[in-house]
Scaffold this motif. Sequence first.
Motif, PDB file in Angstrom:
ATOM      1  N   PRO A  15       0.808  -1.221   0.000  1.00 19.47           N
ATOM      2  CA  PRO A  15       0.000   0.000   0.000  1.00 19.47           C
ATOM      3  C   PRO A  15       0.842   1.271   0.000  1.00 19.47           C
ATOM      4  CG  PRO A  15      -0.129  -1.142   2.114  1.00 19.47           C
ATOM      5  CD  PRO A  15       0.570  -2.058   1.179  1.00 19.47           C
ATOM      6  N   SER A  16       0.256   2.307  -0.553  1.00 18.75           N
ATOM      7  CA  SER A  16       0.906   3.616  -0.568  1.00 18.75           C
ATOM      8  C   SER A  16       1.258   4.012   0.858  1.00 18.75           C
ATOM      9  CB  SER A  16      -0.080   4.612  -1.179  1.00 18.75           C
ATOM     10  OG  SER A  16       0.508   5.860  -1.328  1.00 18.75           O
ATOM     11  N   GLY A  17       2.496   4.440   1.082  1.00 22.03           N
ATOM     12  CA  GLY A  17       2.921   4.900   2.401  1.00 22.03           C
ATOM     13  C   GLY A  17       3.535   3.819   3.270  1.00 22.03           C
ATOM     14  N   VAL A  18       3.570   2.566   2.779  1.00 21.15           N
ATOM     15  CA  VAL A  18       4.115   1.483   3.622  1.00 21.15           C
ATOM     16  C   VAL A  18       5.636   1.593   3.748  1.00 21.15           C
ATOM     17  CG1 VAL A  18       4.402  -0.258   1.778  1.00 21.15           C
ATOM     18  CG2 VAL A  18       3.950  -0.987   4.111  1.00 21.15           C
ATOM     19  N   GLY A  19       6.270   2.249   2.757  1.00 18.11           N
ATOM     20  CA  GLY A  19       7.721   2.418   2.829  1.00 18.11           C
ATOM     21  C   GLY A  19       8.487   1.772   1.677  1.00 18.11           C
ATOM     22  N   LYS A  20       7.817   1.501   0.559  1.00 13.65           N
ATOM     23  CA  LYS A  20       8.475   0.837  -0.573  1.00 13.65           C
ATOM     24  C   LYS A  20       9.678   1.666  -1.059  1.00 13.65           C
ATOM     25  CE  LYS A  20       4.706   0.905  -3.045  1.00 13.65           C
ATOM     26  NZ  LYS A  20       3.832   1.569  -2.067  1.00 13.65           N
ATOM     27  N   SER A  21       9.450   2.944  -1.310  1.00 13.73           N
ATOM     28  CA  SER A  21      10.534   3.781  -1.850  1.00 13.73           C
ATOM     29  C   SER A  21      11.674   3.904  -0.854  1.00 13.73           C
ATOM     30  CB  SER A  21      10.023   5.190  -2.172  1.00 13.73           C
ATOM     31  OG  SER A  21       8.879   5.108  -2.953  1.00 13.73           O
ATOM     32  N   THR A  22      11.339   3.996   0.427  1.00 16.69           N
ATOM     33  CA  THR A  22      12.367   4.139   1.462  1.00 16.69           C
ATOM     34  C   THR A  22      13.234   2.877   1.506  1.00 16.69           C
ATOM     35  OG1 THR A  22      10.808   5.484   2.715  1.00 16.69           O
ATOM     36  CG2 THR A  22      12.718   4.653   3.914  1.00 16.69           C
ATOM     37  N   GLU A 131      -0.281   2.524  11.800  1.00 13.59           N
ATOM     38  CA  GLU A 131       1.062   2.966  11.404  1.00 13.59           C
ATOM     39  C   GLU A 131       1.080   3.347   9.925  1.00 13.59           C
ATOM     40  OE1 GLU A 131       3.640   3.859  12.965  1.00 13.59           O
ATOM     41  OE2 GLU A 131       5.193   3.820  11.432  1.00 13.59           O
ATOM     42  N   ARG A 135       2.199   6.950   8.516  1.00 14.02           N
ATOM     43  CA  ARG A 135       3.286   7.147   7.535  1.00 14.02           C
ATOM     44  C   ARG A 135       2.792   7.923   6.325  1.00 14.02           C
ATOM     45  NH1 ARG A 135       6.422   1.267   7.660  1.00 14.02           N
ATOM     46  NH2 ARG A 135       6.910   1.394   9.888  1.00 14.02           N
ATOM     47  N   ARG A 139       4.171  11.726   5.667  1.00 12.69           N
ATOM     48  CA  ARG A 139       5.040  12.048   4.532  1.00 12.69           C
ATOM     49  C   ARG A 139       4.762  13.455   4.030  1.00 12.69           C
ATOM     50  NH1 ARG A 139       4.807   7.841  -0.277  1.00 12.69           N
ATOM     51  NH2 ARG A 139       2.924   8.989  -0.813  1.00 12.69           N
ATOM     52  N   ASN A 170       7.303  -4.139   7.157  1.00 11.95           N
ATOM     53  CA  ASN A 170       8.256  -3.021   7.235  1.00 11.95           C
ATOM     54  C   ASN A 170       8.258  -2.378   8.616  1.00 11.95           C
ATOM     55  OD1 ASN A 170      10.060  -1.002   6.789  1.00 11.95           O
ATOM     56  ND2 ASN A 170       8.688   0.233   5.510  1.00 11.95           N
ATOM     57  N   THR A 171       8.925  -3.071   9.535  1.00 13.11           N
ATOM     58  CA  THR A 171       9.154  -2.484  10.859  1.00 13.11           C
ATOM     59  C   THR A 171      10.497  -1.752  10.828  1.00 13.11           C
ATOM     60  OG1 THR A 171       7.922  -4.316  11.822  1.00 13.11           O
ATOM     61  CG2 THR A 171       9.260  -3.008  13.334  1.00 13.11           C
ATOM     62  N   SER A 172      11.528  -2.438  10.339  1.00 14.52           N
ATOM     63  CA  SER A 172      12.851  -1.819  10.229  1.00 14.52           C
ATOM     64  C   SER A 172      13.265  -1.778   8.757  1.00 14.52           C
ATOM     65  CB  SER A 172      13.854  -2.643  11.035  1.00 14.52           C
ATOM     66  OG  SER A 172      15.129  -2.606  10.428  1.00 14.52           O
ATOM     67  N   VAL A 173      13.579  -0.572   8.275  1.00 16.15           N
ATOM     68  CA  VAL A 173      13.981  -0.411   6.868  1.00 16.15           C
ATOM     69  C   VAL A 173      15.213  -1.259   6.562  1.00 16.15           C
ATOM     70  CG1 VAL A 173      14.875   1.270   5.199  1.00 16.15           C
ATOM     71  CG2 VAL A 173      12.987   1.898   6.710  1.00 16.15           C
TER      72      VAL A 173
HETATM   73  N1  LIG Z   1      10.285   1.235   8.689  1.00 14.45           N
HETATM   74  C1  LIG Z   1       9.838   2.488   8.789  1.00 14.45           C
HETATM   75  N2  LIG Z   1       9.607   3.041  10.001  1.00 14.45           N
HETATM   76  C2  LIG Z   1       9.115   4.290  10.107  1.00 14.45           C
HETATM   77  N3  LIG Z   1       8.815   5.102   9.052  1.00 14.45           N
HETATM   78  C3  LIG Z   1       9.025   4.601   7.806  1.00 14.45           C
HETATM   79  C4  LIG Z   1       9.541   3.276   7.613  1.00 14.45           C
HETATM   80  N4  LIG Z   1       9.625   3.069   6.274  1.00 14.45           N
HETATM   81  C5  LIG Z   1       9.191   4.200   5.675  1.00 14.45           C
HETATM   82  N5  LIG Z   1       8.831   5.134   6.586  1.00 14.45           N
HETATM   83  C6  LIG Z   1       8.281   6.480   6.338  1.00 14.45           C
HETATM   84  O1  LIG Z   1       6.958   6.301   5.825  1.00 14.45           O
HETATM   85  C7  LIG Z   1       6.662   7.300   4.839  1.00 14.45           C
HETATM   86  C8  LIG Z   1       6.206   6.614   3.530  1.00 14.45           C
HETATM   87  O2  LIG Z   1       7.324   5.920   2.967  1.00 14.45           O
HETATM   88  P1  LIG Z   1       7.517   5.788   1.384  1.00 14.45           P
HETATM   89  O3  LIG Z   1       8.831   5.088   1.177  1.00 14.45           O
HETATM   90  O4  LIG Z   1       7.319   7.103   0.722  1.00 14.45           O
HETATM   91  O5  LIG Z   1       6.304   4.790   1.031  1.00 14.45           O
HETATM   92  P2  LIG Z   1       5.767   4.192  -0.352  1.00 14.45           P
HETATM   93  O6  LIG Z   1       6.880   4.317  -1.350  1.00 14.45           O
HETATM   94  O7  LIG Z   1       5.416   2.772  -0.046  1.00 14.45           O
HETATM   95  O8  LIG Z   1       4.567   4.998  -0.697  1.00 14.45           O
HETATM   96  C9  LIG Z   1       7.917   8.150   4.649  1.00 14.45           C
HETATM   97  O9  LIG Z   1       7.762   9.348   5.391  1.00 14.45           O
HETATM   98  C10 LIG Z   1       9.012   7.259   5.244  1.00 14.45           C
HETATM   99  O10 LIG Z   1      10.063   8.023   5.782  1.00 14.45           O
END
Ligand SMILES: Nc1ncnc2c1ncn2[C@@H]1O[C@H](COP(=O)(O)OP(=O)(O)O)[C@@H](O)[C@H]1O
Length: 187
Positions: A15-22, A131, A135, A139, A170-173
């Motif tokens: 899902p959007s915001g889960v942290g894929k790009s990060t 969570e 997120r 963002r 995605n608890t720890s990047v």
């Molecule tokens: N493991 C994590 N713990 C806490 N915050 C996170 C984690 N992974 C990502 N984030 C934060 O969550 C937000 C969404 O991440 P993003 O990579 O943009 O998601 P997506 O690409 O899935 O839409 C960003 O602000 C990012 O810094």
Amino acid sequence: MAAEVRPRLTVLSGPSGVGKSTVVAHMRKVHPEVWLSVSATTRKPRPGERHGVQYFFVNDDEFDKLIANGELLEWAEFAGNRYGTPRGAVLERLENGEPVLLEIDLQGARLVRESMPEAQLVFLAPPSWEELVRRLTGRGTESAEVIERRLGAAKIELAAESEFDVTLVNTSVEDVARELLALMEVV
Ligand SMILES: Nc1ncnc2c1ncn2[C@@H]1O[C@H](COP(=O)(O)OP(=O)(O)O)[C@@H](O)[C@H]1O
Ligand SMILES: Nc1nc2c(ncn2[C@@H]2O[C@H](COP(=O)(O)OP(=O)(O)O)[C@@H](O)[C@H]2O)c(=O)[nH]1
């Protein structure tokens, strides 16, 4: 007998915001040689996003042409914009035996599963719904209306988790990036 060369195509969805790009950004910092397909999209760039880096930002006519010319491996409409994977670059790398990573939505993942059944589908899940909302909101890149639309899509995506080969939470990047690299057989 020659060893089997099995190029790895890995699809990362969630899902959007889960942290894929990060996660992907962290993975590429540690392993810059890992290649991520750059998609074409009709979405407007967010501050800091550059053409050819996060996406190829195109208009509707240009996207229509990419479809008409058969240049997209798959494409989908997500939350009011279109997104697609350029075919040529992906196939070229797979033919060279290089690992390929696609970061695409659920509809795209399903299309890849049909056209390339050997692909491995990885689902990135949030530790909790609360969570995920935190997120996506935190963002700060989308309006309240767009966030609502994306949370609606997120419910559908979370319900499809069992269609994927593997789920990573995605608890720890750092942990997730390491697990993804292992799945891609990079390390
Ligand atoms: N493991 C994590 N713990 C806490 N915050 C996170 C984690 N992974 C990502 N984030 C934060 O969550 C937000 C969404 O991440 P993003 O990579 O943009 O998601 P997506 O690409 O899935 O839409 C960003 O602000 C990012 O810094
Ligand atoms: N099907 C498909 N989905 C894509 C592609 N590129 C990106 N997406 C997905 O489109 C959705 C929206 O992406 P984006 O607007 O960058 O938002 P974000 O995921 O919240 O950062 C995400 O689920 C992406 O994984 C693509 O080429 N094809």
